[in-house]
Write a protein that holds these residues in place. Structure first.
Motif, PDB file in Angstrom:
ATOM      1  N   LEU A 151      67.481 -86.640  42.432  1.00 38.79           N
ATOM      2  CA  LEU A 151      67.951 -87.641  43.378  1.00 38.79           C
ATOM      3  C   LEU A 151      66.749 -88.400  43.925  1.00 38.79           C
ATOM      4  O   LEU A 151      65.766 -87.791  44.367  1.00 38.79           O
ATOM      5  CB  LEU A 151      68.704 -86.951  44.521  1.00 38.79           C
ATOM      6  N   SER A 152      66.830 -89.715  43.883  1.00 35.99           N
ATOM      7  CA  SER A 152      65.796 -90.544  44.508  1.00 35.99           C
ATOM      8  C   SER A 152      66.480 -91.536  45.441  1.00 35.99           C
ATOM      9  O   SER A 152      67.589 -91.996  45.182  1.00 35.99           O
ATOM     10  CB  SER A 152      64.958 -91.270  43.452  1.00 35.99           C
ATOM     11  N   VAL A 153      65.796 -91.835  46.523  1.00 36.17           N
ATOM     12  CA  VAL A 153      66.308 -92.767  47.524  1.00 36.17           C
ATOM     13  C   VAL A 153      65.624 -94.109  47.293  1.00 36.17           C
ATOM     14  O   VAL A 153      64.408 -94.164  47.076  1.00 36.17           O
ATOM     15  CB  VAL A 153      66.017 -92.243  48.946  1.00 36.17           C
ATOM     16  N   GLN A 154      66.410 -95.176  47.324  1.00 34.35           N
ATOM     17  CA  GLN A 154      65.872 -96.513  47.079  1.00 34.35           C
ATOM     18  C   GLN A 154      64.699 -96.805  48.023  1.00 34.35           C
ATOM     19  O   GLN A 154      64.782 -96.602  49.226  1.00 34.35           O
ATOM     20  CB  GLN A 154      66.958 -97.566  47.264  1.00 34.35           C
ATOM     21  N   GLY A 155      63.593 -97.240  47.425  1.00 36.48           N
ATOM     22  CA  GLY A 155      62.415 -97.585  48.202  1.00 36.48           C
ATOM     23  C   GLY A 155      61.395 -96.460  48.323  1.00 36.48           C
ATOM     24  O   GLY A 155      60.327 -96.654  48.899  1.00 36.48           O
ATOM     25  N   TYR A 156      61.714 -95.265  47.795  1.00 37.58           N
ATOM     26  CA  TYR A 156      60.810 -94.122  47.869  1.00 37.58           C
ATOM     27  C   TYR A 156      60.600 -93.538  46.473  1.00 37.58           C
ATOM     28  O   TYR A 156      61.512 -93.525  45.656  1.00 37.58           O
ATOM     29  CB  TYR A 156      61.363 -93.040  48.811  1.00 37.58           C
ATOM     30  N   ASN A 157      59.393 -93.040  46.227  1.00 36.69           N
ATOM     31  CA  ASN A 157      59.069 -92.479  44.920  1.00 36.69           C
ATOM     32  C   ASN A 157      59.367 -90.990  44.796  1.00 36.69           C
ATOM     33  O   ASN A 157      59.471 -90.472  43.698  1.00 36.69           O
ATOM     34  CB  ASN A 157      57.590 -92.721  44.591  1.00 36.69           C
ATOM     35  N   THR A 158      59.490 -90.291  45.887  1.00 41.75           N
ATOM     36  CA  THR A 158      59.738 -88.852  45.848  1.00 41.75           C
ATOM     37  C   THR A 158      61.153 -88.583  45.355  1.00 41.75           C
ATOM     38  O   THR A 158      62.107 -89.227  45.793  1.00 41.75           O
ATOM     39  CB  THR A 158      59.549 -88.227  47.246  1.00 41.75           C
ATOM     40  N   ARG A 159      61.268 -87.622  44.438  1.00 42.83           N
ATOM     41  CA  ARG A 159      62.576 -87.211  43.923  1.00 42.83           C
ATOM     42  C   ARG A 159      62.804 -85.751  44.257  1.00 42.83           C
ATOM     43  O   ARG A 159      61.862 -84.964  44.313  1.00 42.83           O
ATOM     44  CB  ARG A 159      62.647 -87.362  42.402  1.00 42.83           C
ATOM     45  N   ALA A 160      64.062 -85.401  44.447  1.00 43.28           N
ATOM     46  CA  ALA A 160      64.424 -84.001  44.699  1.00 43.28           C
ATOM     47  C   ALA A 160      65.342 -83.537  43.585  1.00 43.28           C
ATOM     48  O   ALA A 160      66.258 -84.257  43.173  1.00 43.28           O
ATOM     49  CB  ALA A 160      65.131 -83.861  46.042  1.00 43.28           C
ATOM     50  N   LYS A 161      65.100 -82.333  43.095  1.00 43.50           N
ATOM     51  CA  LYS A 161      65.981 -81.736  42.087  1.00 43.50           C
ATOM     52  C   LYS A 161      67.274 -81.347  42.779  1.00 43.50           C
ATOM     53  O   LYS A 161      67.251 -80.695  43.835  1.00 43.50           O
ATOM     54  CB  LYS A 161      65.312 -80.522  41.461  1.00 43.50           C
ATOM     55  N   VAL A 162      68.414 -81.760  42.205  1.00 45.19           N
ATOM     56  CA  VAL A 162      69.701 -81.483  42.825  1.00 45.19           C
ATOM     57  C   VAL A 162      70.670 -80.888  41.806  1.00 45.19           C
ATOM     58  O   VAL A 162      70.511 -81.056  40.591  1.00 45.19           O
ATOM     59  CB  VAL A 162      70.317 -82.762  43.449  1.00 45.19           C
TER      60      VAL A 162
END
Length: 172
Positions: A157-168
């Motif tokens: 999962l990534s949030v628009q405008g941010y490069n960090t992703r979280a495994k979901v």
């Protein structure tokens, strides 16, 4: 935060869809037995000009209508199966679809936290399964993208405008 407390994965209820699909597949056989002259009132049959047809022409019309009904029902069943596969994205044991999910998060997003469940506006729920963090974020209903990994069975999962992703992991 637009998340709820961690929950155990829930099974996707597909029984209603299977019943609808079975009804679609059974419909041609049920409707094929009923001729057009039985489906219409005598007045409707006359107003449609069908009284001008001889027995062979009427038989041909009924055969054409049955073939058309069967073809359209088959198309609808295929479309329903494709739609179901599309909506089961993220459940690897249930769907081969690997298309990304693009939606808006319901409510506030205040960063990532292991075990947090993120609710999307399309009704899906995804639980964070890693230790990724995104401190200092405070967004209202941000757009998110959940994409599968190139190798393996992981979704991120990534949030628009941010490069960090979280495994979901999808839970609903």
């Amino acid at each position: 935060m637009s998340a709820i407390a961690p929950t155990a994965p829930r099974r996707l209820a597909i029984a209603p869809l299977l019943l609808a699909l079975a009804a679609c597949l059974a419909a041609p056989a049920a409707l094929a037995q009923q001729k057009i002259e039985q489906q219409m009132s005598a007045e409707q049959f006359k107003n449609a000009g069908l009284t001008k047809l001889n027995d062979q022409e009427l038989s041909n019309l009924n055969a054409w209508l049955n073939r058309t009904l069967e073809a359209e029902t088959s198309k609808a069943a295929v479309k329903a199966q494709e739609s179901e596969a599309h909506e089961r994205r993220g459940f690897f044991d249930r769907s081969p679809s690997k298309e990304p999910v693009v939606a808006r998060m319901s409510g506030r997003f205040e960063g990532f936290q292991r075990g947090m469940t993120f609710v999307l506006d399309n009704g899906q729920e995804w639980r964070q399964d890693d230790n990724a963090d995104l401190p200092g974020v405070n967004l209202d209903s941000p757009q998110v993208r959940i994409a599968p990994s190139i190798i393996g069975n992981a979704w991120y999962l990534s949030v628009q405008g941010y490069n960090t992703r979280a495994k979901v992991v999808r839970v609903k």
